[in-house]
Structure formats: C-alpha cells, structure tokens
Design a protein around this motif. Structure first.
Motif, PDB file in Angstrom:
ATOM      1  N   VAL A   1     -30.295  -1.153   3.050  1.00  0.00           N
ATOM      2  CA  VAL A   1     -31.081  -2.275   2.330  1.00  0.00           C
ATOM      3  C   VAL A   1     -30.365  -3.198   3.178  1.00  0.00           C
ATOM      4  O   VAL A   1     -29.069  -3.577   2.982  1.00  0.00           O
ATOM      5  CB  VAL A   1     -30.602  -2.336   1.041  1.00  0.00           C
ATOM      6  N   ASP A   2     -31.109  -4.125   3.880  1.00  0.00           N
ATOM      7  CA  ASP A   2     -30.417  -5.145   4.918  1.00  0.00           C
ATOM      8  C   ASP A   2     -30.933  -6.454   4.183  1.00  0.00           C
ATOM      9  O   ASP A   2     -31.933  -7.003   4.112  1.00  0.00           O
ATOM     10  CB  ASP A   2     -30.951  -5.043   6.197  1.00  0.00           C
ATOM     11  N   LEU A   3     -29.760  -7.005   3.747  1.00  0.00           N
ATOM     12  CA  LEU A   3     -30.050  -8.695   3.236  1.00  0.00           C
ATOM     13  C   LEU A   3     -29.827  -9.668   4.126  1.00  0.00           C
ATOM     14  O   LEU A   3     -29.784 -10.825   3.694  1.00  0.00           O
ATOM     15  CB  LEU A   3     -28.954  -8.702   1.841  1.00  0.00           C
ATOM     16  N   ARG A   4     -29.244  -9.266   5.380  1.00  0.00           N
ATOM     17  CA  ARG A   4     -28.785 -10.134   6.235  1.00  0.00           C
ATOM     18  C   ARG A   4     -29.963 -11.104   6.906  1.00  0.00           C
ATOM     19  O   ARG A   4     -31.149 -10.763   7.076  1.00  0.00           O
ATOM     20  CB  ARG A   4     -28.056  -9.521   7.395  1.00  0.00           C
ATOM     21  N   GLY A   5     -29.645 -12.323   6.743  1.00  0.00           N
ATOM     22  CA  GLY A   5     -30.482 -13.178   7.467  1.00  0.00           C
ATOM     23  C   GLY A   5     -31.605 -13.878   6.582  1.00  0.00           C
ATOM     24  O   GLY A   5     -32.501 -14.706   6.573  1.00  0.00           O
TER      25      GLY A   5
ATOM     26  N   LEU B   1     -32.041 -15.743  -2.997  1.00  0.00           N
ATOM     27  CA  LEU B   1     -31.318 -14.529  -3.531  1.00  0.00           C
ATOM     28  C   LEU B   1     -30.387 -14.912  -4.573  1.00  0.00           C
ATOM     29  O   LEU B   1     -29.133 -14.738  -4.523  1.00  0.00           O
ATOM     30  CB  LEU B   1     -30.406 -13.760  -2.402  1.00  0.00           C
ATOM     31  N   ASP B   2     -30.935 -15.214  -5.810  1.00  0.00           N
ATOM     32  CA  ASP B   2     -30.099 -15.399  -7.011  1.00  0.00           C
ATOM     33  C   ASP B   2     -29.785 -14.172  -7.812  1.00  0.00           C
ATOM     34  O   ASP B   2     -30.055 -13.111  -7.303  1.00  0.00           O
ATOM     35  CB  ASP B   2     -30.909 -16.452  -7.938  1.00  0.00           C
ATOM     36  N   LEU B   3     -28.931 -14.237  -9.000  1.00  0.00           N
ATOM     37  CA  LEU B   3     -28.853 -13.023  -9.704  1.00  0.00           C
ATOM     38  C   LEU B   3     -30.286 -11.991 -10.021  1.00  0.00           C
ATOM     39  O   LEU B   3     -29.988 -10.857  -9.822  1.00  0.00           O
ATOM     40  CB  LEU B   3     -28.173 -13.434 -11.088  1.00  0.00           C
ATOM     41  N   GLN B   4     -31.056 -12.813 -10.405  1.00  0.00           N
ATOM     42  CA  GLN B   4     -32.380 -11.858 -10.896  1.00  0.00           C
ATOM     43  C   GLN B   4     -32.964 -11.108  -9.325  1.00  0.00           C
ATOM     44  O   GLN B   4     -33.288 -10.089  -9.641  1.00  0.00           O
ATOM     45  CB  GLN B   4     -33.386 -12.630 -11.260  1.00  0.00           C
ATOM     46  N   ALA B   5     -32.898 -12.158  -8.241  1.00  0.00           N
ATOM     47  CA  ALA B   5     -33.496 -11.241  -7.029  1.00  0.00           C
ATOM     48  C   ALA B   5     -32.599 -10.109  -6.679  1.00  0.00           C
ATOM     49  O   ALA B   5     -32.924  -9.155  -6.116  1.00  0.00           O
ATOM     50  CB  ALA B   5     -33.599 -12.496  -5.988  1.00  0.00           C
TER      51      ALA B   5
ATOM     52  N   VAL C   1     -30.913  -4.518  -5.247  1.00  0.00           N
ATOM     53  CA  VAL C   1     -29.728  -3.301  -5.248  1.00  0.00           C
ATOM     54  C   VAL C   1     -30.246  -2.030  -5.569  1.00  0.00           C
ATOM     55  O   VAL C   1     -31.054  -1.919  -6.562  1.00  0.00           O
ATOM     56  CB  VAL C   1     -28.695  -3.802  -5.780  1.00  0.00           C
ATOM     57  N   PRO C   2     -29.645  -0.992  -4.965  1.00  0.00           N
ATOM     58  CA  PRO C   2     -30.099   0.293  -5.358  1.00  0.00           C
ATOM     59  C   PRO C   2     -29.863   0.775  -6.830  1.00  0.00           C
ATOM     60  O   PRO C   2     -28.816   0.241  -7.445  1.00  0.00           O
ATOM     61  CB  PRO C   2     -29.427   1.213  -4.539  1.00  0.00           C
ATOM     62  N   ARG C   3     -30.895   1.310  -7.465  1.00  0.00           N
ATOM     63  CA  ARG C   3     -30.871   1.656  -8.876  1.00  0.00           C
ATOM     64  C   ARG C   3     -31.484   3.007  -9.271  1.00  0.00           C
ATOM     65  O   ARG C   3     -32.626   3.014  -8.735  1.00  0.00           O
ATOM     66  CB  ARG C   3     -31.029   0.615  -9.900  1.00  0.00           C
ATOM     67  N   ALA C   4     -30.774   4.019  -9.735  1.00  0.00           N
ATOM     68  CA  ALA C   4     -31.599   5.239 -10.205  1.00  0.00           C
ATOM     69  C   ALA C   4     -32.609   4.768 -11.487  1.00  0.00           C
ATOM     70  O   ALA C   4     -32.495   3.948 -12.217  1.00  0.00           O
ATOM     71  CB  ALA C   4     -30.606   6.170 -10.910  1.00  0.00           C
ATOM     72  N   VAL C   5     -33.795   5.649 -11.406  1.00  0.00           N
ATOM     73  CA  VAL C   5     -34.572   5.574 -12.297  1.00  0.00           C
ATOM     74  C   VAL C   5     -33.924   6.353 -13.577  1.00  0.00           C
ATOM     75  O   VAL C   5     -33.935   7.518 -13.543  1.00  0.00           O
ATOM     76  CB  VAL C   5     -36.191   6.154 -11.905  1.00  0.00           C
TER      77      VAL C   5
ATOM     78  N   ALA D   1     -23.786  -8.615  -9.450  1.00  0.00           N
ATOM     79  CA  ALA D   1     -25.153  -8.429  -9.769  1.00  0.00           C
ATOM     80  C   ALA D   1     -25.299  -7.010 -10.322  1.00  0.00           C
ATOM     81  O   ALA D   1     -26.086  -6.509 -11.182  1.00  0.00           O
ATOM     82  CB  ALA D   1     -26.323  -8.836  -8.819  1.00  0.00           C
ATOM     83  N   TYR D   2     -24.912  -6.106  -9.411  1.00  0.00           N
ATOM     84  CA  TYR D   2     -25.166  -4.787  -9.662  1.00  0.00           C
ATOM     85  C   TYR D   2     -24.328  -4.374 -10.835  1.00  0.00           C
ATOM     86  O   TYR D   2     -24.856  -3.262 -11.469  1.00  0.00           O
ATOM     87  CB  TYR D   2     -24.437  -3.777  -8.455  1.00  0.00           C
ATOM     88  N   ALA D   3     -22.999  -4.846 -11.263  1.00  0.00           N
ATOM     89  CA  ALA D   3     -22.210  -4.383 -12.441  1.00  0.00           C
ATOM     90  C   ALA D   3     -22.075  -2.892 -12.608  1.00  0.00           C
ATOM     91  O   ALA D   3     -22.462  -2.274 -13.343  1.00  0.00           O
ATOM     92  CB  ALA D   3     -23.174  -4.697 -13.599  1.00  0.00           C
ATOM     93  N   ALA D   4     -21.522  -2.401 -11.300  1.00  0.00           N
ATOM     94  CA  ALA D   4     -21.362  -0.996 -11.288  1.00  0.00           C
ATOM     95  C   ALA D   4     -20.153  -0.394 -12.328  1.00  0.00           C
ATOM     96  O   ALA D   4     -19.440  -1.217 -12.733  1.00  0.00           O
ATOM     97  CB  ALA D   4     -20.623  -0.652  -9.899  1.00  0.00           C
ATOM     98  N   GLU D   5     -20.432   0.859 -12.651  1.00  0.00           N
ATOM     99  CA  GLU D   5     -19.441   1.587 -13.589  1.00  0.00           C
ATOM    100  C   GLU D   5     -17.895   1.406 -12.726  1.00  0.00           C
ATOM    101  O   GLU D   5     -17.085   1.079 -13.462  1.00  0.00           O
ATOM    102  CB  GLU D   5     -19.862   2.933 -13.633  1.00  0.00           C
ATOM    103  N   HIS D   6     -17.950   1.860 -11.477  1.00  0.00           N
ATOM    104  CA  HIS D   6     -16.661   1.583 -10.704  1.00  0.00           C
ATOM    105  C   HIS D   6     -17.088   1.109  -9.564  1.00  0.00           C
ATOM    106  O   HIS D   6     -17.903   1.184  -8.890  1.00  0.00           O
ATOM    107  CB  HIS D   6     -16.540   3.127 -10.220  1.00  0.00           C
ATOM    108  N   LEU D   7     -16.232  -0.147  -9.356  1.00  0.00           N
ATOM    109  CA  LEU D   7     -16.260  -0.754  -8.352  1.00  0.00           C
ATOM    110  C   LEU D   7     -14.900  -0.845  -7.533  1.00  0.00           C
ATOM    111  O   LEU D   7     -13.734  -1.365  -7.866  1.00  0.00           O
ATOM    112  CB  LEU D   7     -16.499  -2.410  -8.665  1.00  0.00           C
ATOM    113  N   GLU D   8     -14.879  -0.249  -6.192  1.00  0.00           N
ATOM    114  CA  GLU D   8     -13.852  -0.145  -5.174  1.00  0.00           C
ATOM    115  C   GLU D   8     -13.821  -1.664  -4.483  1.00  0.00           C
ATOM    116  O   GLU D   8     -14.899  -1.809  -3.769  1.00  0.00           O
ATOM    117  CB  GLU D   8     -13.925   0.913  -4.453  1.00  0.00           C
TER     118      GLU D   8
END
Length: 455
Positions: A5-9, A17-21, A26-30, A342-349
C-alpha cells in the motif's frame, strides 16, 4: 506474497490523509462480528435454556468430541503437571514470576480523599467475585493464555476462578481415527499450567457455548460475573452478545502486528516478527509501515526465505497474502506514526533510530514493543506484560488484560454532621436546579433547626 500500500506523495498531491482516511487505507481483515452474532445467538439461547446438555451437543457438533462430564478430573490435572517437560515447566515458572511481579506493581491500593473537614471519600478496589477464563485451543494450545488470565486475577484477589478450554478433536496431536486426542480433554499443557497455578475448576468446553455456559451457569458450574480471554470470531461474538449479562474484558480476536521501521531496522528481524504473528491464524494481520524502499524490499526477500522454512507455511502464506497484511510505504516517519496510531494495532513494534521517543507519540495500541530487542514473542511469553490485548482497532478505546480488569472501584462516602451541614445549601441549590426537590429535602430534613431559623 505480501501486497503493498503506497501512501507516498499523496499529501503533496493535495490528498487529505486525516485519521478517517488513514483508517480506511490501512490493511484490515474482514472480521464481521455482527454477522457472527446471527450464528451464536441461537447457541447462547439454547445453552441458557438447556444448560449442560446443550453445551455437550455443541461440543460434539463443532469440536467433534462428545464429553459427558465437562469438569476436568483433579487426577488429570495432577497427571498433566507430573508429565510436563521440565524445561517447559521451568519456562512457565519464569513467565508466571514475571507476570505476577508486573501485576503486583499494577494492583494499587485504596485511595482516601478529604474534600472537606469531616468529609471523607474512599475509593476501594474490590475484586470481582467469580471469573470465567477462556483459553483457546484450536490450531495451537495457548497454555500461555492460562498464565495471562489467571495470574492478574489471582493478584487482584478474585476468590473464584474457572477455566474453559476446548476438548481436543480426533486426529490432533497424532491422534488416530475417531478417538479424541487426550481422551477428549483440553491439551495437557493447558491442564498442567492450570495445576501449576492451583486452578482446580477446569472445563472441557470451547466456542460460543463455553462463553454462554459461563454467562448463564449450568449444572455443576455457577454463573460468573466476568469473562476474559481471547478467542475466534464466534467467541468474540458471544462475548459481545452476552455483555451486560456478564462483564467482559475486550473483544480479542485474530492477532495482528504492526511494525514501524526505518533504515536502522534489521530486515531479518522484521520479517521474523511478521511471520511470528501470521503463524497464529490465516486471518492474522502482519503490517510493516516504513518510509524506506530499501527496507521494504529487504523484508519482502526475507519473508520469501523464512516462510519457506517455517513449520506452518500454508497458514503463514495465507495470512501474509490476505487483505489484512501489507507493506505500507509512507513519506516519512511522522506520517508512519500517524498511520500506526490510526491502525491501533494489538501489537505495535517500533524499530527506528528514535524508537523510545517515537513510542511516546503513540496513543492507540494494545502493547508497544520498543527497539529491535523487544519482539512481540517476548511479550507473548516472558516480558511480564499481558498478551490478552484488544484487536481490530479496539485499542483506540480498550486496554489489554491486567490486574485492573479484575477489580471494581467502589466509593465509600463518610461525612460527619458538621461536614454535611457545611455543604447542605449547595446540595439543596443543585437539587432545585434539576427540579428534584426531594433530593434537597433528604439533606435539609436532617437540620430542622436551620429550617426554624430561616422561618
């Protein structure tokens, strides 16, 4: 193997690209819990009305094991502990020690405040009285979840604990034919850790029917006040459905890892960390966020090499190839930080040159792992932190399991006559402002002499 997923530029091109956008990009499972509710609702209702027999029937239907007595015998717990590999036992003992130490530091104490002379408010931290702890046992026997559930509950002082874990179906762990593995009991490592922690009430039941069994109670098992622990989508849906009938910790579903990294990160380590969580489940999410094209390419090459050598290759490939996983390329680390927040991951490294400082900028994550020497696997077992964490973006409003999950705060109000009299006028004024004069009268009636003086 893993998409990009390329967000550059995009910002330079005028895109906002605010929080909602970002949450949409970002990737998310169904992970349709609402749809799963339609599946678990009749199961939970059936367990409510038919209890033990319904749980048995659903266990036979979904786990392919008919268990006549759901309660695991004390002898089975004892035998499991006696037969536990000494090296594994030592590792669990160290895990227990570390989680207990962190939990004891979190426990806290009652807080006493004195907002006025003679007026005292005490906040008591009171343990929940009975808790049902769920330990998954599908693709992997998550015995470490016994530690993560039980230890903070014990430190909190919960007097009654019960554990549920699925019976092991035929063909698992080298079983043959139609005979259930381990005699239809939960995995022996799960039982051994229960025995290590002194848990005597253990049930061979899983899925939505186990959650309903704890929520409503059944023959031989009293209903609980709180249910904790991770599980599949049907466990999560049952917890959501029964919230209110019982308390729940959070909706902890399929695992996810996000790694925020720059050129200082080691691609070998990053790839290994992404694979480690993909190993859990085909629905597991593995996401790398980086401004570095060089790192992205190196990680992609490492994934191909390491996945080919891993035991659960098919499962890992499905997870990494799913829409929930991706390499997300960003303009810079500041944009990357906004993406993972924004993704709010379970685990963030966070594997960047300024990892510790950048971790302080994150508001939304179940747990944050700082630097190249703090992988998620450490937190899964022996960091001392808890690995039962909110998933699917719920980290923006929910916390991971801790000793506080098992405590209730109760305010104890103790005012003297003089302290009440001093504030009585304010109480009456506020009661009248809300058109609740009886509230004010409940105070003024205690001071008839004041009413006479006013007359």
């Amino acid at each position: 193997m893993i998409r990009r997923v390329d967000l550059r530029g995009r910002v330079a091109a005028g895109e906002v690209l605010d929080l909602q956008a970002l949450q949409a990009l970002v990737p998310r499972a169904v992970f349709d819990v609402e749809k799963a509710l339609d599946v678990v609702r009749p199961i939970c209702l059936d367990v409510r009305h038919r209890g033990l027999e319904a749980i048995r029937e659903y266990g036979e239907q979904f786990d392919h094991v008919r268990v006549d007595d759901l309660r695991v015998p004390a002898e089975a717990l004892k035998t499991a502990l006696e037969q536990l590999d000494p090296e594994v036992r030592s590792a669990f003992e160290e895990s227990i020690r570390r989680v207990r130490e962190v939990s004891e530091d979190e426990r806290g104490a009652d807080v006493v405040s004195q907002p006025a002379p003679g007026g005292r408010v005490t906040q008591r931290l009171v343990p929940v009285q009975r808790v049902g702890l769920y330990v998954p046992g599908g693709r992997a026997p998550l015995a470490s979840s016994v530690v993560m559930n039980v230890v903070p509950a014990q430190v909190a002082g919960v007097p009654s604990l019960a554990v549920a874990s699925p019976p092991q179906r035929p063909g698992r762990w080298g079983g043959e034919g139609s005979e259930p593995a381990f005699g239809g009991l939960p995995h022996p490592t799960v039982l051994a850790v229960c025995a290590m922690l002194g848990i005597e009430e253990v049930y061979a039941m899983g899925g939505a029917q186990a959650i309903a069994g704890f929520a409503y109670g059944f023959e031989g098992c009293r209903k609980v006040n709180l249910i904790t622990g991770p599980g599949n989508i049907y466990v999560v849906a049952a917890k959501r459905l029964l919230k209110g009938e019982v308390g729940i910790d959070s909706e902890a579903g399929p695992t996810e890892i996000a790694v925020l990294a720059d050129d200082t990160a080691d691609a070998v380590h990053v790839a290994a960390d992404l694979i480690s969580q993909a190993e859990h489940d085909p629905m597991a999410a593995s996401v790398l966020v980086t401004p570095s094209e060089t790192l992205a390419q190196s990680v992609e090459k490492e994934l191909a090499l390491q996945v080919a050598q891993t035991k659960h290759r098919e499962r890992v490939e499905e997870a990494l190839g799913g829409q929930q996983s991706a390499v997300v390329l960003v303009d810079d680390l500041d944009q990357g930080t906004a993406v993972v927040d924004a993704y709010a991951a379970e685990h963030l490294e966070i594997q960047t040159a300024d990892a510790e400082e950048r971790a302080g900028l994150i508001n939304n994550a179940g747990a944050i792992f700082v630097g190249g020497w703090s992988p998620v696997s450490l937190g899964d077992y022996c960091a001392g932190s808890n690995h039962v964490l909110p998933t699917a973006g719920c980290a923006c409003h929910s916390s991971g399991l801790s000793v506080r999950s098992f405590l209730k705060a109760v305010h104890v109000v103790n005012y003297s006559r003089e302290a009440l009299q001093d504030v009585a006028g304010h109480v009456v004024a506020l009661a009248n402002a809300e058109d609740l004069p009886a509230h004010g009268a409940a105070v003024s009636v205690r001071f008839p002499e004041a009413a006479k003086d006013e007359g």
